[in-house]
Design a protein around this motif. Structure first.
Motif, PDB file in Angstrom:
ATOM      1  N   UNK A 338       0.868  -1.175   0.000  1.00 60.93           N
ATOM      2  CA  UNK A 338       0.000   0.000   0.000  1.00 60.93           C
ATOM      3  C   UNK A 338       0.908   1.230   0.000  1.00 60.93           C
ATOM      4  N   UNK A 339       0.301   2.404  -0.145  1.00 64.38           N
ATOM      5  CA  UNK A 339       1.136   3.584  -0.384  1.00 64.38           C
ATOM      6  C   UNK A 339       2.055   3.891   0.791  1.00 64.38           C
ATOM      7  N   UNK A 340       1.643   3.552   2.009  1.00 65.39           N
ATOM      8  CA  UNK A 340       2.534   3.731   3.163  1.00 65.39           C
ATOM      9  C   UNK A 340       2.039   2.875   4.328  1.00 65.39           C
ATOM     10  N   UNK A 341       2.815   2.887   5.403  1.00 66.29           N
ATOM     11  CA  UNK A 341       2.483   2.013   6.543  1.00 66.29           C
ATOM     12  C   UNK A 341       1.171   2.434   7.212  1.00 66.29           C
ATOM     13  N   UNK A 342       0.906   3.735   7.198  1.00 60.91           N
ATOM     14  CA  UNK A 342      -0.335   4.221   7.830  1.00 60.91           C
ATOM     15  C   UNK A 342      -1.565   3.682   7.079  1.00 60.91           C
ATOM     16  N   UNK A 343      -1.497   3.734   5.753  1.00 60.57           N
ATOM     17  CA  UNK A 343      -2.610   3.210   4.942  1.00 60.57           C
ATOM     18  C   UNK A 343      -2.793   1.717   5.210  1.00 60.57           C
ATOM     19  N   UNK A 344      -1.659   0.990   5.326  1.00 60.21           N
ATOM     20  CA  UNK A 344      -1.735  -0.462   5.567  1.00 60.21           C
ATOM     21  C   UNK A 344      -2.367  -0.729   6.934  1.00 60.21           C
ATOM     22  N   UNK A 345      -2.002   0.057   7.926  1.00 63.42           N
ATOM     23  CA  UNK A 345      -2.566  -0.146   9.267  1.00 63.42           C
ATOM     24  C   UNK A 345      -4.082   0.085   9.235  1.00 63.42           C
ATOM     25  N   UNK A 346      -4.511   1.070   8.474  1.00 67.25           N
ATOM     26  CA  UNK A 346      -5.947   1.363   8.363  1.00 67.25           C
ATOM     27  C   UNK A 346      -6.710   0.203   7.731  1.00 67.25           C
ATOM     28  N   UNK A 347      -6.116  -0.410   6.704  1.00 63.17           N
ATOM     29  CA  UNK A 347      -6.771  -1.538   6.026  1.00 63.17           C
ATOM     30  C   UNK A 347      -6.801  -2.755   6.959  1.00 63.17           C
ATOM     31  N   UNK A 348      -5.703  -2.970   7.692  1.00 60.65           N
ATOM     32  CA  UNK A 348      -5.696  -4.095   8.660  1.00 60.65           C
ATOM     33  C   UNK A 348      -6.781  -3.918   9.710  1.00 60.65           C
ATOM     34  N   UNK A 349      -7.013  -2.687  10.135  1.00 61.96           N
ATOM     35  CA  UNK A 349      -8.076  -2.409  11.123  1.00 61.96           C
ATOM     36  C   UNK A 349      -9.448  -2.825  10.584  1.00 61.96           C
ATOM     37  N   UNK A 350      -9.694  -2.467   9.322  1.00 56.73           N
ATOM     38  CA  UNK A 350     -10.991  -2.806   8.710  1.00 56.73           C
ATOM     39  C   UNK A 350     -11.143  -4.327   8.630  1.00 56.73           C
ATOM     40  N   UNK A 351     -10.051  -5.009   8.276  1.00 53.47           N
ATOM     41  CA  UNK A 351     -10.079  -6.470   8.170  1.00 53.47           C
ATOM     42  C   UNK A 351     -10.344  -7.090   9.545  1.00 53.47           C
ATOM     43  N   UNK A 352      -9.635  -6.593  10.558  1.00 52.33           N
ATOM     44  CA  UNK A 352      -9.814  -7.160  11.909  1.00 52.33           C
ATOM     45  C   UNK A 352     -11.230  -6.926  12.419  1.00 52.33           C
ATOM     46  N   UNK A 353     -11.769  -5.746  12.103  1.00 56.54           N
ATOM     47  CA  UNK A 353     -13.142  -5.435  12.518  1.00 56.54           C
ATOM     48  C   UNK A 353     -14.112  -6.457  11.904  1.00 56.54           C
TER      49      UNK A 353
END
Ligand code: NAP
Length: 495
Positions: A338-353
């Protein structure tokens, strides 16, 4: 070798890698105050670009306003010739420009090169289109008067672009703006400024006069208001998130600017029982995972009819498991970071939710560190409509699949979002193609395909996905305004 030197060494024309802003024909390098540009695959810093502010924004707008006066008076043919030069230069340097894009954004190199060819296509299309930007003579109701309508450029345009298609989204605005006779100030996204700077180099190489194209980088909080509230800016054209678009729309209202907004999406991809399953699966793979799921038009929710559901999800998960994830410069790579680590963390949050709410991941996926910019693709089943993975724009390689029973259900679920940019559906039934196309609230649609965007078509969203259209003849209209001239017979009664 540092990241910059390494990237430069990849290029046949190293001058295209110029981490400099352009104001009034002068290239400006980063000073002590700079923005670092990072390669998300490696975490390496590849360039430092200038961190400019309100004063430089004013200078760029003044330059654009001065240049507008002469650029607009060139004939359409002269401007079209320059656009065609840009087209040829973009194609000629597509491998270098694609490499710059891959380095700053992370997408696989073949996607980077394709994006440059997509960018080039707008210059080719609008070079031809401006030659046919006819005005009109309106049939008169008064025998002593004649009415002409001429079409003229709007003026200085502020172009604000996102990081997911840093060249493509700039080209889709810049080509029609230049064709129309407008001058521009471009503010690219801070993560991916190098592509915009390279396109500006191409403009200079093609003979675009100084001041017509200006590129500035820096803090959006400072440049944004200075640009949008500037009295000499006539139009703001923005591609990015709905929340920032809304703010810019409000700010533009005070100065009564013309505004075009290309915003976020939450596309449904609907697979009906009568679909060709291989076409639907391959299209879902393309639509969902291109650019690692960071496209405004990508399938956000996959809706599958119950009769074909088991077959579809099994095949979709199998194909997803085969995707290769890695550095964009590795030619085997299907999905970059993904474009950066922050974007990746946001997507992981959605997946975990989603998983915490009962969703299951069906495909095999490699593990990545939680601090990495890489997120492995996931096909999710047992998802519910109210989960974040269905209500939000995911902007990552996560594919939630929902089961539906009837066409009416599919349309209700598909339209149950504030967004309305793109939609896809798969069916062999011609009557259904008409019905569903008419019923979906989306500005652009693919039937039996997941790839839909070209220079020739009007692209844009309904609802909170935006205002206006880019591409096609509508994309040129966005930079022109009509001027009516009423010509009376000098010998007629003045009343
Ligand atoms: P973003 O955060 O909205 O940023 C887009 C641009 O706006 C960047 O250049 C950013 O600068 C700038 N910006 C941010 N705040 C600003 C402000 N207050 N004033 C002026 N400029 C400001 O969007 P993004 O994350 O880059 O892009 C992803 C979004 O774009 C997604 O929602 C996607 O769907 C949408 N998108 C839509 C389309 C379409 O055609 N509809 C196409 C592509 C992408 P900084 O980088 O310096 O913050």
């Amino acid at each position: 070798m540092n990241g910059f030197e390494e990237l430069k060494a990849r290029l046949k024309t190293p001058e295209l890698l110029a981490p400099e802003c352009l104001i009034d024909g002068r290239w400006i390098s980063a000073s002590a105050s700079a923005i670092s540009v990072e390669n998300p695959s490696t975490g390496q810093i590849i360039a430092q670009v200038p961190k400019l502010g309100a004063a430089e924004t004013d200078a760029a707008v003044d330059a654009a306003a001065a240049a507008f006066d002469s650029w607009k008076t060139l004939t359409a043919k002269v401007r079209a010739d320059i656009l065609m030069k840009m087209y040829h230069l973009l194609v000629e340097h597509s491998e270098d420009l694609g490499a710059i894009l891959t380095a700053e954004q992370g997408k696989p190199l073949r996607e980077g090169i394709n994006e440059i060819l997509f960018t080039a296509s707008f210059f080719e299309w609008y070079a031809a289109e401006i030659r046919r930007a006819y005005g009109k003579v309106v049939p008169t109701p008064d025998p002593d008067k004649r009415f002409l309508v001429m079409r003229q450029p709007i003026g200085v345009v502020a172009i604000i672009t996102p990081w997911n298609f840093p060249a493509g989204m700039m080209g889709r605005k810049l080509a029609p703006a230049l064709a129309a006779g407008c001058s521009v100030v471009v503010k690219p996204a801070s993560q991916t400024p190098l592509s915009a700077m390279a396109v500006a180099k191409i403009a200079e190489m093609a003979g675009v006069p100084a001041g017509v194209v200006n590129v500035i980088t820096g803090s959006a909080a400072e440049i944004g208001p200075a640009l949008i509230e500037h009295p000499k800016v006539s139009k703001v054209t923005f591609t990015g998130s709905t929340s920032v678009g809304r703010t810019l729309y409000e700010k533009s209202a005070r100065g009564l600017k013309h505004v075009s907004l290309e915003l976020g999406g939450n596309a449904p991809l609907i697979v009906f029982d009568d679909a060709d399953i291989e076409t639907a699966v391959e299209s879902a793979i393309q639509s969902k995972f291109r650019n690692a799921g960071q496209t405004c038009v990508c399938a956000n929710r996959v809706l599958v009819q119950s009769g074909i559901y088991d077959q579809f999800v099994a095949r979709f998960a199998e194909r997803t498991s085969q995707l290769k994830i890695g550095d964009g410069f590795d030619l085997e790579t299907d999905l970059g970071p993904l474009v950066d680590r922050r974007a990746a963390a946001g997507v992981r949050d959605i997946l975990q939710d989603a998983v915490a709410g009962g969703a299951r991941i069906l495909n095999d996926r490699p593990e990545f560190e939680d601090t990495s910019a890489f997120v492995a693709p996931a096909v999710l089943v047992d998802v519910t409509e109210g989960q974040r993975v269905c209500t939000e724009e995911i902007f990552g390689p996560i594919a939630p699949v929902l089961k539906f029973e009837t066409e009416t259900d599919a349309i209700r679920i598909a339209n149950n979002t504030e967004y309305g940019l793109s939609a896809y559906f798969f069916t062999r039934d011609n009557a259904r193609i008409w019905r569903v196309s008419e019923a979906l609230d989306s500005g652009v649609m693919g039937v039996n395909t997941g790839l839909i965007s070209t220079a020739e078509i009007p692209f844009g969203g309904m609802k909170h996905s935006g205002l206006g259209r880019e591409g096609g003849e509508e994309g040129l209209d966005a930079f022109l305004q009509s001027k009516m001239v009423c010509i009376a017979d000098v010998n007629s009664n003045p009343n």
